[in-house]
Design a protein around this motif. Structure first.
Motif, mmCIF file in Angstrom:
data_model
loop_
_atom_site.group_PDB
_atom_site.id
_atom_site.type_symbol
_atom_site.label_atom_id
_atom_site.label_comp_id
_atom_site.label_asym_id
_atom_site.label_seq_id
_atom_site.Cartn_x
_atom_site.Cartn_y
_atom_site.Cartn_z
ATOM 1 N N MET A 1 -77.894 -25.456 13.749
ATOM 2 C CA MET A 1 -77.694 -26.481 12.733
ATOM 3 C C MET A 1 -77.610 -27.833 13.429
ATOM 4 O O MET A 1 -76.853 -28.001 14.375
ATOM 5 N N THR A 2 -78.378 -28.777 12.944
ATOM 6 C CA THR A 2 -78.345 -30.117 13.529
ATOM 7 C C THR A 2 -77.521 -31.029 12.638
ATOM 8 O O THR A 2 -77.466 -30.863 11.427
ATOM 9 N N THR A 3 -76.892 -31.951 13.274
ATOM 10 C CA THR A 3 -76.081 -32.922 12.561
ATOM 11 C C THR A 3 -76.747 -34.280 12.661
ATOM 12 O O THR A 3 -77.090 -34.722 13.759
ATOM 13 N N LYS A 4 -76.947 -34.910 11.521
ATOM 14 C CA LYS A 4 -77.515 -36.246 11.509
ATOM 15 C C LYS A 4 -76.396 -37.260 11.513
ATOM 16 O O LYS A 4 -75.397 -37.089 10.819
ATOM 17 N N LYS A 5 -76.578 -38.286 12.301
ATOM 18 C CA LYS A 5 -75.622 -39.388 12.277
ATOM 19 C C LYS A 5 -76.020 -40.330 11.164
ATOM 20 O O LYS A 5 -77.175 -40.723 11.048
ATOM 21 N N VAL A 6 -75.075 -40.676 10.343
ATOM 22 C CA VAL A 6 -75.316 -41.603 9.252
ATOM 23 C C VAL A 6 -74.622 -42.907 9.588
ATOM 24 O O VAL A 6 -73.438 -42.932 9.911
ATOM 25 N N GLU A 7 -75.383 -43.971 9.511
ATOM 26 C CA GLU A 7 -74.809 -45.284 9.773
ATOM 27 C C GLU A 7 -74.214 -45.830 8.487
ATOM 28 O O GLU A 7 -74.864 -45.844 7.449
ATOM 29 N N VAL A 8 -72.983 -46.249 8.555
ATOM 30 C CA VAL A 8 -72.279 -46.796 7.401
ATOM 31 C C VAL A 8 -71.842 -48.211 7.748
ATOM 32 O O VAL A 8 -71.361 -48.470 8.850
ATOM 33 N N HIS A 9 -72.050 -49.108 6.816
ATOM 34 C CA HIS A 9 -71.587 -50.481 7.027
ATOM 35 C C HIS A 9 -70.962 -50.998 5.735
ATOM 36 O O HIS A 9 -71.281 -50.531 4.646
ATOM 37 N N ALA A 10 -70.065 -51.940 5.903
ATOM 38 C CA ALA A 10 -69.438 -52.562 4.733
ATOM 39 C C ALA A 10 -70.470 -53.463 4.087
ATOM 40 O O ALA A 10 -71.093 -54.289 4.758
ATOM 41 N N GLY A 11 -70.666 -53.282 2.818
ATOM 42 C CA GLY A 11 -71.663 -54.066 2.108
ATOM 43 C C GLY A 11 -71.032 -55.131 1.241
ATOM 44 O O GLY A 11 -69.811 -55.250 1.132
ATOM 45 N N ASN A 12 -71.887 -55.881 0.628
ATOM 46 C CA ASN A 12 -71.478 -56.895 -0.327
ATOM 47 C C ASN A 12 -70.978 -56.187 -1.582
ATOM 48 O O ASN A 12 -71.638 -55.261 -2.061
ATOM 49 N N PRO A 13 -69.837 -56.569 -2.141
ATOM 50 C CA PRO A 13 -69.388 -55.919 -3.372
ATOM 51 C C PRO A 13 -70.358 -56.134 -4.533
ATOM 52 O O PRO A 13 -70.367 -55.368 -5.489
ATOM 53 N N ASN A 14 -71.211 -57.136 -4.430
ATOM 54 C CA ASN A 14 -72.227 -57.387 -5.441
ATOM 55 C C ASN A 14 -73.485 -56.614 -5.058
ATOM 56 O O ASN A 14 -74.269 -57.038 -4.214
ATOM 57 N N ILE A 15 -73.690 -55.469 -5.681
ATOM 58 C CA ILE A 15 -74.822 -54.607 -5.348
ATOM 59 C C ILE A 15 -76.157 -55.316 -5.572
ATOM 60 O O ILE A 15 -77.125 -55.073 -4.862
#
Length: 113
Positions: free
Chosen positions: A1-15
């Motif tokens: 089983m491979t694990t993908k790294k997911v990049e997460v960043h804080a976004g603008n509250p206005n989508i």
């Protein structure tokens, strides 16, 4: 089983701004007003027909509004819908900090204000 790294960043509250859409601030404000109208409708256990009667629009228009189709409504008209629910709408302009950033628009409903 491979694990993908997911990049997460804080976004603008206005989508809408995060997506780079034009008129993002106005669209976000409209979305917040419509969300408040939806909340008030549910809080008062109103049918869409009754909510529409309060706002002066038809039930199908209320349905479209609550499904996110509100581009054709002006901010002024949406604020008028809020007043139909016995809400006061205040617009307050105040100085922005000295960080050089452009001012922004904030919506707060009664419980937060």
């Amino acid at each position: 089983m491979t694990t993908k790294k997911v990049e997460v960043h804080a976004g603008n509250p206005n989508i809408f701004a995060e997506l780079g859409l034009p008129d993002a601030d106005a669209h976000f404000l409209k979305a917040q007003i419509v969300a408040e109208l939806y909340r008030l409708t549910n809080e008062q256990a109103l049918t869409q027909a009754r909510a529409g009667a309060l706002m002066g629009i038809s039930q199908p228009e209320v349905s479209r509004l609550f499904k996110g189709h509100f581009r054709e409504y002006s901010l002024e008209r949406l604020m008028g819908f809020l007043t139909a629910f016995d809400r006061d709408v205040e617009i307050v302009a105040k100085p922005r900090g000295t960080d050089g950033a452009r001012g922004h628009i904030t919506f707060r409903h009664g419980a937060e204000a």
